[in-house]
Write a protein that holds these residues in place. Structure first.
Motif, PDB file in Angstrom:
ATOM      1  N   GLN A  58       0.940  -1.428  -0.440  1.00  0.00           N
ATOM      2  CA  GLN A  58       0.117   0.084  -0.093  1.00  0.00           C
ATOM      3  C   GLN A  58       1.135   1.619   0.038  1.00  0.00           C
ATOM      4  N   MET A  59       0.629   2.299  -1.266  1.00  0.00           N
ATOM      5  CA  MET A  59       1.562   3.525  -1.520  1.00  0.00           C
ATOM      6  C   MET A  59       0.594   4.555  -1.570  1.00  0.00           C
ATOM      7  N   VAL A  60       0.163   5.721  -0.835  1.00  0.00           N
ATOM      8  CA  VAL A  60      -1.185   5.721  -0.335  1.00  0.00           C
ATOM      9  C   VAL A  60      -0.582   7.571  -0.107  1.00  0.00           C
ATOM     10  N   SER A  61      -1.362   8.431  -0.365  1.00  0.00           N
ATOM     11  CA  SER A  61      -0.788   9.900  -0.047  1.00  0.00           C
ATOM     12  C   SER A  61      -1.303  10.709   0.565  1.00  0.00           C
ATOM     13  N   ASP A  62      -2.279  10.233   1.296  1.00  0.00           N
ATOM     14  CA  ASP A  62      -3.527  10.033   2.304  1.00  0.00           C
ATOM     15  C   ASP A  62      -3.084   9.338   3.372  1.00  0.00           C
ATOM     16  N   TYR A  63      -3.003   9.571   4.256  1.00  0.00           N
ATOM     17  CA  TYR A  63      -2.343   8.470   5.797  1.00  0.00           C
ATOM     18  C   TYR A  63      -3.696   8.104   6.657  1.00  0.00           C
ATOM     19  N   HIS A  64      -4.478   8.124   5.893  1.00  0.00           N
ATOM     20  CA  HIS A  64      -5.299   7.963   6.881  1.00  0.00           C
ATOM     21  C   HIS A  64      -5.818   6.716   6.118  1.00  0.00           C
ATOM     22  N   GLU A  65      -5.791   6.282   4.924  1.00  0.00           N
ATOM     23  CA  GLU A  65      -5.598   5.079   4.327  1.00  0.00           C
ATOM     24  C   GLU A  65      -5.051   3.935   4.846  1.00  0.00           C
ATOM     25  N   ILE A  66      -3.657   3.949   5.350  1.00  0.00           N
ATOM     26  CA  ILE A  66      -3.345   2.728   5.702  1.00  0.00           C
ATOM     27  C   ILE A  66      -3.579   2.902   7.574  1.00  0.00           C
ATOM     28  N   LEU A  67      -3.782   3.949   7.924  1.00  0.00           N
ATOM     29  CA  LEU A  67      -4.343   3.588   9.582  1.00  0.00           C
ATOM     30  C   LEU A  67      -5.856   2.957   9.291  1.00  0.00           C
ATOM     31  N   ALA A  68      -7.046   3.031   8.044  1.00  0.00           N
ATOM     32  CA  ALA A  68      -7.538   2.572   7.993  1.00  0.00           C
ATOM     33  C   ALA A  68      -7.970   0.897   7.639  1.00  0.00           C
ATOM     34  N   ASN A  69      -5.962   0.367   7.870  1.00  0.00           N
ATOM     35  CA  ASN A  69      -5.805  -1.110   6.846  1.00  0.00           C
ATOM     36  C   ASN A  69      -5.916  -1.410   8.427  1.00  0.00           C
ATOM     37  N   PRO A  70      -6.946  -3.000   8.709  1.00  0.00           N
ATOM     38  CA  PRO A  70      -6.797  -3.440   9.897  1.00  0.00           C
ATOM     39  C   PRO A  70      -5.178  -4.726   9.549  1.00  0.00           C
ATOM     40  N   GLU A  71      -4.713  -4.677   9.231  1.00  0.00           N
ATOM     41  CA  GLU A  71      -3.502  -5.242   8.837  1.00  0.00           C
ATOM     42  C   GLU A  71      -2.220  -4.763   9.412  1.00  0.00           C
ATOM     43  N   ILE A  72      -2.466  -3.736   9.313  1.00  0.00           N
ATOM     44  CA  ILE A  72      -1.165  -2.927  10.401  1.00  0.00           C
ATOM     45  C   ILE A  72      -1.430  -3.051  11.955  1.00  0.00           C
ATOM     46  N   ASP A  73       0.122  -3.812  12.767  1.00  0.00           N
ATOM     47  CA  ASP A  73      -0.170  -3.740  14.097  1.00  0.00           C
ATOM     48  C   ASP A  73       0.431  -2.117  14.530  1.00  0.00           C
ATOM     49  N   VAL A  74       1.487  -1.474  13.402  1.00  0.00           N
ATOM     50  CA  VAL A  74       2.932  -0.728  14.217  1.00  0.00           C
ATOM     51  C   VAL A  74       2.615   1.138  13.086  1.00  0.00           C
ATOM     52  N   VAL A  75       2.523   1.991  13.640  1.00  0.00           N
ATOM     53  CA  VAL A  75       2.996   2.997  12.789  1.00  0.00           C
ATOM     54  C   VAL A  75       4.416   4.039  13.016  1.00  0.00           C
ATOM     55  N   TYR A  76       5.111   4.077  11.819  1.00  0.00           N
ATOM     56  CA  TYR A  76       6.623   4.941  12.660  1.00  0.00           C
ATOM     57  C   TYR A  76       5.919   6.365  11.586  1.00  0.00           C
ATOM     58  N   VAL A  77       5.942   7.259  12.674  1.00  0.00           N
ATOM     59  CA  VAL A  77       5.334   8.649  11.696  1.00  0.00           C
ATOM     60  C   VAL A  77       6.602   9.194  11.569  1.00  0.00           C
ATOM     61  N   ALA A  78       7.361   9.999  10.674  1.00  0.00           N
ATOM     62  CA  ALA A  78       8.874  11.069  10.664  1.00  0.00           C
ATOM     63  C   ALA A  78       7.837  12.105   9.570  1.00  0.00           C
ATOM     64  N   VAL A  79       7.223  12.774  10.439  1.00  0.00           N
ATOM     65  CA  VAL A  79       7.246  13.765   9.281  1.00  0.00           C
ATOM     66  C   VAL A  79       7.298  15.228  10.310  1.00  0.00           C
ATOM     67  N   PRO A  80       7.503  16.684   9.117  1.00  0.00           N
ATOM     68  CA  PRO A  80       7.557  17.356   9.713  1.00  0.00           C
ATOM     69  C   PRO A  80       6.915  18.258  11.225  1.00  0.00           C
TER      70      PRO A  80
END
Ligand SMILES: NC(=O)c1ccc[n+]([C@@H]2O[C@H](COP(=O)([O-])OP(=O)(O)OC[C@H]3O[C@@H](n4cnc5c(N)ncnc54)[C@H](O)[C@@H]3O)[C@@H](O)[C@H]2O)c1
Length: 372
Positions: A58-80
């Motif tokens: 999954q490669m998206v511009s809107d991060y909400h789409e990956i937050l809706a992905n039930p497969e994801i356990d952990v999110v690493y956030v590296a933004v300004p």
């Protein structure tokens, strides 16, 4: 066991973390494997770099789409930094665990708001701070805890680089208060300097700060110039209660340090011993020994990382290695498997850094000692 990871912000750090995952086979005793499944970034060119990672589906511009992905356990956030509070809180409310980047919100208020949502959601959250995972950082920490240094006389902990010395270097979001935060270099490098002292319980009780700015204008990278308003160098002269004694602890954070390239260092001096470590000489640990004569001894540590790898013990460690070590600590702690090994910076420690930075800004403005 596999843990599915998503990255929000595929820039400098997003790619660094991706390469650490790709080399996970290096570990010999970490029973958990991160699998990068999803990446969100606003920049299509940045996003397309991740096509080289076969596990990314999954490669998206809107991060909400990956937050809706039930497969994801952990999110690493590296933004300004101005985006930390909103995105970290969105990650937590989506029911995901988080490895956040420093400074953990653009200011103290943002860090407090993030901490409140961690409490409310009960998610597992740590803040990225990899430098203490250098073997020399680990040894300095163990020595300080052991009591063998005697009464601590003085501590200096810092992070220096020199990239702002070049006036032709284009400005990025780290040179603007609106995106980096009023703290400037404190937000940028402060966690690196504060992590070990805070873990040792040496939180300042009062401080005096000297802050300095660099070039007020820089190329904007598009043929023009842009204003730069962040603090570039910070010296924090603080006092902490160490063993019942009021002890000087100095934090140094500099983007204008002639000759330095990402140099993290710590020095702890005591009545019976002392330790000095700098990533400028990454294998060398300097130990002070007091006897009839006094000695500074130099030893080469080699690859004595907390989490064992296939790398030979006499080799030298570097930045990509400690990033990987930090992730091993995060994933093991999340599963309750860390045991007595060194864990990543906690939300409480990240909040404490912001309390220090806020006091530093007040001290500089009022030219006075501020009590925390
Ligand atoms: N731990 C460390 O040693 C270390 C080193 C450098 C930076 N950092 C921290 O990492 C974070 C990122 O820094 P960086 O140097 O990687 O920055 P960067 O500018 O290289 O990357 C940031 C990325 O975020 C993307 N982005 C911006 N808004 C977004 C949004 N709404 N959704 C998705 N993506 C978005 C940008 O397009 C960019 O690719 C900062 O918090 C910084 O302080 C940590």
């Amino acid at each position: 066991m596999n843990i599915n990871i998503a990255i929000i912000g595929g820039g400098l750090m997003g790619r660094e973390i991706t390469s650490a995952f790709a080399r996970w086979c290096a570990f010999t005793d970490v029973p958990i494997t991160p699998v990068l499944k999803a990446v969100a970034d606003l920049n299509p060119e940045t996003l397309s770099w991740f096509k080289r990672i076969p596990s990314v589906t999954q490669m998206v511009s809107d991060y909400h789409e990956i937050l809706a992905n039930p497969e994801i356990d952990v999110v690493y956030v590296a933004v300004p930094h101005h985006l930390h509070e909103k995105i970290y809180i969105d990650v937590l409310r989506a029911g995901k665990d988080l490895l956040a980047e420093k400074p953990f919100g653009i200011d103290l208020k943002a860090a407090e708001n993030i901490c409140a949502v961690i409490k409310e959601t009960g998610r597992f959250v740590r803040c990225s701070s990899e430098m203490p995972f250098f073997p020399g950082g680990q040894r300095a920490y163990e020595l300080a805890r052991s009591g063998s240094i005697g009464r601590i006389l003085e501590v200096v902990s810092g992070f220096h680089h020199s990239s702002d010395l070049d006036p032709t270097k284009p400005a990025n979001w780290k040179r603007l208060n609106t995106t980096c935060g009023e703290g400037g270099v404190l937000n940028d490098l402060g966690m690196h300097a504060c992590h070990l002292p805070l873990r040792l319980g040496w939180k300042p009780t009062k401080l005096f700060a000297q802050l300095q700015k660099g070039y007020p204008q820089r190329p904007d990278g598009k043929g023009g110039t842009t204003n730069c308003d962040t603090w570039d160098n910070a010296l924090l002269h603080t006092w902490a209660d160490i063993g019942g004694q009021e002890t000087p602890v100095r934090f140094e954070m500099k983007r204008l340090q002639p000759g330095a390239t990402n140099t993290w260092f710590i020095e702890i001096l005591g009545t019976d011993g002392g330790v000095r470590y700098s990533t400028a000489d990454p294998k060398a640990l300097h130990l002070f020994e007091r006897g009839k004569e006094q000695f500074w001894k130099r030893t080469e540590l080699g690859f004595s990382t907390p989490f064992k790898t296939v790398t030979g013990g006499i080799f030298e460690p570097g930045f990509p290695d400690v990033i990987q070590q930090m992730w091993a600590a995060y994933l093991l702690e999340r599963e309750g498997l860390l045991e007595s090994r060194f864990g990543c910076a906690t939300p409480e420690e990240a909040l404490a850094t912001h309390q220090i930075f806020a006091a530093a800004l007040e001290s500089h403005t009022t030219s006075s000692v501020v009590h925390l």
